[in-house]
Write a protein that holds these residues in place. Structure first.
Motif, PDB file in Angstrom:
ATOM      1  N   THR A 285       1.299  -1.011   0.147  1.00 48.64           N
ATOM      2  CA  THR A 285      -0.013   0.397   0.540  1.00 48.64           C
ATOM      3  C   THR A 285       0.741   1.143   0.007  1.00 48.64           C
ATOM      4  OG1 THR A 285       0.068   0.272   2.623  1.00 48.64           O
ATOM      5  CG2 THR A 285      -1.932  -1.161   1.428  1.00 48.64           C
ATOM      6  N   ASN A 286       0.083   2.361  -0.092  1.00 52.57           N
ATOM      7  CA  ASN A 286       1.292   3.362  -0.532  1.00 52.57           C
ATOM      8  C   ASN A 286       0.490   4.847   0.354  1.00 52.57           C
ATOM      9  OD1 ASN A 286       3.047   5.527  -1.364  1.00 52.57           O
ATOM     10  ND2 ASN A 286       2.392   5.486  -3.003  1.00 52.57           N
ATOM     11  N   HIS A 287      -0.220   4.191   2.115  1.00 49.04           N
ATOM     12  CA  HIS A 287      -0.677   5.706   2.892  1.00 49.04           C
ATOM     13  C   HIS A 287       0.163   6.635   2.889  1.00 49.04           C
ATOM     14  CE1 HIS A 287      -4.252   3.185   2.986  1.00 49.04           C
ATOM     15  NE2 HIS A 287      -2.962   1.950   3.673  1.00 49.04           N
ATOM     16  N   SER A 288       1.743   6.263   2.354  1.00 45.42           N
ATOM     17  CA  SER A 288       2.881   7.330   2.944  1.00 45.42           C
ATOM     18  C   SER A 288       2.850   8.552   2.494  1.00 45.42           C
ATOM     19  CB  SER A 288       4.133   6.578   4.114  1.00 45.42           C
ATOM     20  OG  SER A 288       4.527   6.203   3.065  1.00 45.42           O
ATOM     21  N   GLY A 289       2.387   7.973   1.403  1.00 45.81           N
ATOM     22  CA  GLY A 289       2.341   8.685  -0.027  1.00 45.81           C
ATOM     23  C   GLY A 289       3.672   8.882  -0.686  1.00 45.81           C
ATOM     24  N   GLY A 290       4.148   7.594  -0.537  1.00 45.75           N
ATOM     25  CA  GLY A 290       5.859   7.862  -1.536  1.00 45.75           C
ATOM     26  C   GLY A 290       7.133   8.229  -0.487  1.00 45.75           C
ATOM     27  N   THR A 291       7.193   8.508   0.698  1.00 41.32           N
ATOM     28  CA  THR A 291       8.686   8.776   1.672  1.00 41.32           C
ATOM     29  C   THR A 291       8.098   8.699   2.732  1.00 41.32           C
ATOM     30  OG1 THR A 291       7.399  10.805   2.713  1.00 41.32           O
ATOM     31  CG2 THR A 291       8.140  11.106   0.881  1.00 41.32           C
TER      32      THR A 291
ATOM     33  N   GLY B 187      11.165  10.781   5.324  1.00 38.52           N
ATOM     34  CA  GLY B 187      11.620  12.172   4.369  1.00 38.52           C
ATOM     35  C   GLY B 187      12.310  11.626   2.871  1.00 38.52           C
ATOM     36  N   ILE B 188      12.530  10.525   2.981  1.00 36.07           N
ATOM     37  CA  ILE B 188      13.617   9.839   2.032  1.00 36.07           C
ATOM     38  C   ILE B 188      12.388   9.003   0.715  1.00 36.07           C
ATOM     39  CG2 ILE B 188      15.314   8.263   0.926  1.00 36.07           C
ATOM     40  CD1 ILE B 188      16.543   9.360   3.770  1.00 36.07           C
ATOM     41  N   SER B 189      12.452   9.384  -0.328  1.00 37.22           N
ATOM     42  CA  SER B 189      11.707   8.681  -1.180  1.00 37.22           C
ATOM     43  C   SER B 189      11.851   7.013  -1.389  1.00 37.22           C
ATOM     44  CB  SER B 189      11.572   8.884  -2.928  1.00 37.22           C
ATOM     45  OG  SER B 189      12.892   8.570  -3.224  1.00 37.22           O
ATOM     46  N   ASN B 190      10.607   6.430  -0.714  1.00 33.36           N
ATOM     47  CA  ASN B 190      10.368   5.155  -0.812  1.00 33.36           C
ATOM     48  C   ASN B 190      10.390   3.862  -1.682  1.00 33.36           C
ATOM     49  OD1 ASN B 190       8.260   5.177  -1.339  1.00 33.36           O
ATOM     50  ND2 ASN B 190       7.488   4.483   0.631  1.00 33.36           N
ATOM     51  N   GLY B 191      10.570   3.919  -3.100  1.00 36.05           N
ATOM     52  CA  GLY B 191      10.211   3.968  -4.113  1.00 36.05           C
ATOM     53  C   GLY B 191       8.620   3.480  -4.900  1.00 36.05           C
ATOM     54  N   MET B 192       7.481   4.148  -3.635  1.00 33.68           N
ATOM     55  CA  MET B 192       6.426   4.660  -4.575  1.00 33.68           C
ATOM     56  C   MET B 192       6.262   5.290  -5.376  1.00 33.68           C
ATOM     57  SD  MET B 192       4.626   1.671  -3.479  1.00 33.68           S
ATOM     58  CE  MET B 192       3.568   1.611  -2.879  1.00 33.68           C
ATOM     59  N   PRO B 193       4.594   5.436  -5.536  1.00 38.91           N
ATOM     60  CA  PRO B 193       4.701   6.866  -6.065  1.00 38.91           C
ATOM     61  C   PRO B 193       3.732   7.835  -5.239  1.00 38.91           C
ATOM     62  CG  PRO B 193       3.051   5.642  -7.488  1.00 38.91           C
ATOM     63  CD  PRO B 193       3.871   4.592  -5.915  1.00 38.91           C
ATOM     64  N   LEU B 194       4.659   9.034  -5.175  1.00 37.01           N
ATOM     65  CA  LEU B 194       4.755  10.770  -4.594  1.00 37.01           C
ATOM     66  C   LEU B 194       3.244  10.958  -4.266  1.00 37.01           C
ATOM     67  CD1 LEU B 194       6.687  11.942  -2.793  1.00 37.01           C
ATOM     68  CD2 LEU B 194       6.004  13.635  -4.200  1.00 37.01           C
ATOM     69  N   TYR B 195       2.195  11.093  -3.752  1.00 37.49           N
ATOM     70  CA  TYR B 195       0.938  12.226  -4.146  1.00 37.49           C
ATOM     71  C   TYR B 195       0.858  12.918  -2.784  1.00 37.49           C
ATOM     72  CZ  TYR B 195      -1.070   8.141  -1.179  1.00 37.49           C
ATOM     73  OH  TYR B 195      -1.692   7.926  -0.277  1.00 37.49           O
ATOM     74  N   GLY B 196      -0.098  13.683  -3.414  1.00 40.28           N
ATOM     75  CA  GLY B 196      -0.400  14.955  -2.244  1.00 40.28           C
ATOM     76  C   GLY B 196      -1.905  15.631  -3.423  1.00 40.28           C
ATOM     77  N   ARG B 197      -1.681  16.943  -2.495  1.00 36.18           N
ATOM     78  CA  ARG B 197      -2.990  17.749  -2.748  1.00 36.18           C
ATOM     79  C   ARG B 197      -2.325  18.833  -1.908  1.00 36.18           C
ATOM     80  NH1 ARG B 197      -4.786  12.978  -1.135  1.00 36.18           N
ATOM     81  NH2 ARG B 197      -4.585  13.429   0.603  1.00 36.18           N
ATOM     82  N   VAL B 198      -2.903  19.928  -2.982  1.00 33.36           N
ATOM     83  CA  VAL B 198      -2.922  21.277  -2.410  1.00 33.36           C
ATOM     84  C   VAL B 198      -4.240  21.859  -2.657  1.00 33.36           C
ATOM     85  CG1 VAL B 198      -1.645  23.558  -2.877  1.00 33.36           C
ATOM     86  CG2 VAL B 198      -0.228  21.617  -3.486  1.00 33.36           C
TER      87      VAL B 198
END
Ligand code: FMN
Length: 385
Positions: A282-288, A291-302
């Motif tokens: 899963t990727n609840h963390s949003g990819g980090t 504070g370091i990218s973990n190989g998953m997609p980074l996602y977020g909202r503004v």
């Protein structure tokens, strides 16, 4: 007297933007871009066309050609490693429209705080506080994308919410890209786009504006982008997004929803993938992580506030403190929902942050890190988010 010395962004890949909304031109100087990347005016113009006003009846009717001019840093179609200067002429400024309101404090806009800080304010089109400046970020984002192309990284932003209308995107990045590219409102779903258009139109008819949310998602990132502790990848993203005009909120991964979750639901478990490498399910963390990218997609909202410019009369004062009413002329040009036109800008900022983080990660040996599509330590990533 104040110093306006905060026009630059980035660590290795730096951008410095210049110019005002109604000056002769705006532009950006991009420094730290590696040599040898293919760069043409067309690449920048294509990116600028997405952000340009007048694309849709529900965005500002200002009609800017938004043609980039590359003044330095490119030779025979390739970056030279020297500063890249891009200028964009302002061709459709109408400063007269601002004359009647130039001595009035604009609720929700920047003239009060600029005046208090600097003692002088370019009232023509909002001057430096105008979102016209974001065209420079989009131009720089097109250059940053060339760096990300070396690692096969893509970043996509889309309109996720306007008022109370939300949309759910496809998890397939290619499908998401094509649906957004085919939507004048950058909305991934045609039915939702119609509901969103109605919400904006309704606010506009009332002489009002409306807020919205822009979401972003990347392809799985190489592991290792971002630096603890003050330069965490999500911290850099937050800094980039909160520097945008009208942005009022930033979330990474589950964001504020984590407050109502339990660890057992939020933790992203590891499992062994078919090729024997660990993968997150899963990727609840949003990819980090840390504070370091973990190989998953980074996602977020503004989250973007409703535009300050509205036709509804507003109680305010003159610059000298006399009570008055701010009434925008019928032909006053503005965006009823800034979130729409913020979509390409958010995408550009994601791209700039990632390109900078990538250069920080591998500036000592860019070749090694760009030989394969993914960096050495990339683990398999699912596309869940
Ligand atoms: C793409 C984009 C377009 C915008 N268009 C408008 C507009 O037409 N009218 C307006 O009042 N604000 C607009 N804004 C927001 C203002 O620039 C911003 O609210 C203002 O500079 C004050 O800054 P702040 O909202 O960050 O405090 C826009 C913002 C973005 C990102």
């Amino acid at each position: 007297m104040g110093l306006m010395a905060s026009n630059s962004f980035g660590k290795i890949l730096t951008i410095t933007t210049w110019g005002e909304s109604h000056g002769p031109a705006i532009g950006v100087v991009i420094d730290g871009c590696p040599a040898g990347l293919p760069l043409t005016v067309e690449v920048i113009d294509r990116a600028l066309a997405k952000r340009a006003p007048g694309r849709h009846a529900l965005t500002s009717p200002r009609r800017e050609a938004d043609r980039a001019q590359i003044l330095s840093g490119v030779f025979e179609g390739y970056t030279t490693g020297t500063p890249i200067t891009i200028a964009i002429a302002n061709t459709d400024a109408n400063s007269n429209a601002y004359l009647p309101i130039k001595d009035i404090l604009r609720p929700g806009h920047a003239n009060y705080s600029y005046l208090q800080k600097y003692g002088i304010y370019d009232w023509r089109g909002g001057g430096r506080a105008s979102a016209r400046e974001t065209a420079c970020r989009v131009a720089a984002g097109a250059v940053a994308q060339l760096i990300l192309d070396c690692c096969g990284i893509t970043a996509i932003a889309y309109l996720q919410q306007v008022g109370s209308v939300t949309t759910t995107p496809s998890h397939d990045l290619q499908l998401l890209r094509s649906s957004i590219d085919n939507s004048a409102l950058f909305c991934p779903n045609i039915d939702d786009e119609m509901a969103i258009a109605s919400a904006i139109a309704e606010a506009k008819e009332c002489g009002d504006s409306i807020g919205g949310v822009v979401a972003f998602i990347t392809s799985p990132l190489p592991v290792g982008l971002g630096d603890p502790i003050y330069e965490k990848l999500e911290a850099r993203m937050a800094y980039a997004m909160m520097g945008l005009p009208a942005s009022k909120g930033f979330e990474i991964g589950e964001g504020f929803a984590v407050a109502s979750m339990r660890g057992s639901a939020h933790n992203d478990s590891f499992s062994c993938s078919s090729n024997g490498k660990p993968a997150m399910t899963t990727n609840h963390s949003g990819g980090t992580l840390g504070g370091i990218s973990n190989g998953m997609p980074l996602y977020g909202r503004v989250a973007f506030k409703p535009a300050a410019s509205i036709k509804i009369p507003q109680a305010t004062t003159t610059l000298t403190g006399n009570a008055t009413t701010l009434e925008m002329a019928e032909n006053f040009r503005h965006d009823p929902c800034v979130a729409v036109r913020a979509v390409p800008v958010v995408e550009a900022m994601v791209t700039l942050v990632l390109a900078d983080a990538l250069l920080m990660q591998c500036s000592s040996n860019l070749k090694k890190h760009t030989e394969s599509k993914h960096a050495r330590h990339t683990i398999d990533a699912t596309h869940q988010y």
